[in-house]
Design an enzyme around this catalytic site. Structure first.
Site, PDB file in Angstrom:
ATOM      1  CB  ALA A 396      40.879  31.402  50.095  1.00 56.21           C
ATOM      2  CB  CYS A 397      38.029  29.649  45.546  1.00 55.23           C
ATOM      3  SG  CYS A 397      36.597  30.732  45.380  1.00 55.23           S
ATOM      4  CG  ASP A 398      40.501  32.557  40.364  1.00 55.98           C
ATOM      5  OD1 ASP A 398      40.046  32.530  39.219  1.00 55.98           O
ATOM      6  OD2 ASP A 398      41.482  33.239  40.692  1.00 55.98           O
TER       7      ASP A 398
END
Length: 483
Positions: A396-398
């Protein structure tokens, strides 16, 4: 390069999320309102670059599409997406109804307004639906749902036209006047004092999607291009930084920086250079210097882009450069890279313990990883039996479309090489990670935000998506479980 091997198993905890994590989450929300519609923004940018009077192929008939597209199409898409994110399909409809009130009542393209009214409309209908849940008589669901959406949408449309629109337009004009004052006084490069530190703290999307993109679209509608699209997205400073680490960094940096540089500059994933700045905080001076230089050169050549470059790749930059701006855009990118390279190189050469410090940091984090792994082995046999089944790992990232995608792809390949099967590895925006995920992998600076959304999951933090001890430990753990 210093890497993080912090593995956090979240079964609760009293640590409240930091302000930065909350701002990151807000920036992520804005990003995910804009990101699905980037294609429409690029289409409008190409239309503008080609067919307005100062474009590559002036065409009076085709140019008639420019105004309606920026005034109606793009704001409505933003409002629909924002409404859907909060309230599903009913939220999307509610957001669109509210947005049309803003659009008709305003004299400017209502991008900021759409990014407010869309989620607001979704929230209103969501709260209303929750209020009536299990209270609608059987057989009356459709009539209640349709009329509730119609009546609430009607009211929101009127309120938007009469009250919300004028407030947002005044706020938008205030921001525009402030930034135009910087342009008029030649102080626009000072924005790098905010942009560059914000980027490495994963706050860049708040600035880009929340301020620069809306202002850029307004300016591009009038002038066919805008410098605002370049003030925070220039890939030049990151290129200069990674070049400096390639030549003058420690052993670890020299090994990893070239790969990160290619992905950053050509692929547009800027998150790849953030860990290098965090490892050597003084190098932020180089980033600021390069950012300022790039903006100054863009101003000097009166250069700009026709739409927001997403991702921030050099290819996206060149593809969105209008007629007459190529020299300025290329010069701004190269000048930014050169200044950042010179300053960062000087900082690294002055640090005589660069390599020793990197190795010490790496060894320290590896030991921490081993200690946490050992701690996990002390769980009771019964609990261990319940947690050995790992079927889904979510990177997961921004925005869920950059570094996490790259990390998931690389990790899938590692699993394949090890012959480990039956584990699903995908990438998501932090808030969109599925509930059935066993493990969530995030950058360490997004840990607080991950805790907000997934306090009941095991969270593994990393610093380097290309080569991180935490991922090595996870791979070894999965290999042992598969035996």
């Amino acid at each position: 390069m210093s890497t993080s091997a912090d593995t956090v198993s979240m079964g609760g905890g009293n640590n409240s999320p930091s302000i930065r994590a909350k701002v990151q989450a807000f920036g992520g929300f804005l990003t995910n309102m804009v990101l699905p519609n980037i294609g429409a923004f690029i289409a409008w940018g190409l239309l503008t670059a080609l067919f307005i009077p100062s474009g590559w192929m002036p065409n009076e008939e085709f140019a008639k599409i420019v105004g309606p597209a920026i005034n109606f199409l793009l704001p409505l898409l933003l409002a629909i997406t924002g409404g859907r994110m909060v309230g599903g399909q009913r939220g999307a409809v509610m957001g669109a109804i509210g947005a049309i009130g803003l659009i008709v009542g305003a004299d400017i393209p209502m991008f900021l307004g759409a990014m407010v009214i869309g989620p607001l409309g979704g929230l209103i209908i969501k709260k209303f639906d929750n209020l009536l849940e299990n209270r609608i008589p059987a057989g009356f669901e459709m009539i209640v749902n349709n009329f509730s959406l119609g009546i609430l949408g009607f009211l929101l449309m009127l309120v938007s036209f009469e009250f919300i629109g004028p407030v947002i337009e005044a706020a938008n004009n205030g921001i525009t006047v402030a930034i135009e004052a910087l342009v008029a006084t030649g102080l626009l490069p000072l924005l790098s004092l905010i942009n560059e530190p914000a980027k490495v703290l994963f706050l860049n999307n708040v600035i880009d999607q929340g301020i620069y993109y809306p202002l850029g679209m307004q300016a591009a509608a009038e002038q066919g291009k805008s410098i605002y699209f370049t003030v925070a997205s220039n890939p030049g400073p990151g290129l200069g930084l990674l070049l400096a680490f390639t030549f003058f960094g420690g052993k670890t940096s020299r090994r990893t920086a070239p790969g990160a540089m290619i992905i950053h500059f050509l692929g547009g994933i800027h998150e790849l250079y953030f860990p290098y700045v965090l490892m050597k905080p003084l190098t932020i001076i180089g980033m600021i210097g390069g950012g300022m230089t790039g903006i100054a050169v863009f101003e000097l050549f009166d250069a700009g882009l026709v739409a927001g470059p997403s991702p921030g790749s050099i290819f996206a930059y060149l593809g969105l450069t209008p007629k007459g701006s190529f020299v300025g855009i290329i010069s701004g990118v190269l000048a930014a890279a050169g200044v950042t390279f010179l300053i960062t190189s000087l900082i690294l050469k002055m640090d005589k313990n660069t390599e020793e410090t990197e190795e010490e940091n790496l060894n320290e984090h590896i030991e921490k990883s081993k200690a946490m792994k050992q701690e996990g082995k002390q769980v009771s046999a019964a609990s261990e039996q319940n947690t050995t089944e790992i079927e889904k790992i979510s990177f997961a990232c921004d925005a869920g479309a950059g570094s996490s995608a790259m990390g998931a792809t690389a990790f899938r390949k590692k699993l394949h090489k090890k012959g480990i099967e039956g584990i699903e590895v995908k990438h998501y925006r932090i808030e969109d990670v599925p509930e059935d995920s066993n493990i969530v992998v995030v950058h360490k600076d997004l840990l607080d935000r991950a805790k907000i959304a997934h306090s009941d999951k095991e969270i593994i933090t990393i610093e380097n998506f290309l080569d991180d001890p935490s991922l090595h430990e996870l791979l070894e753990r999965l290999e042992n479980l598969s035996k």
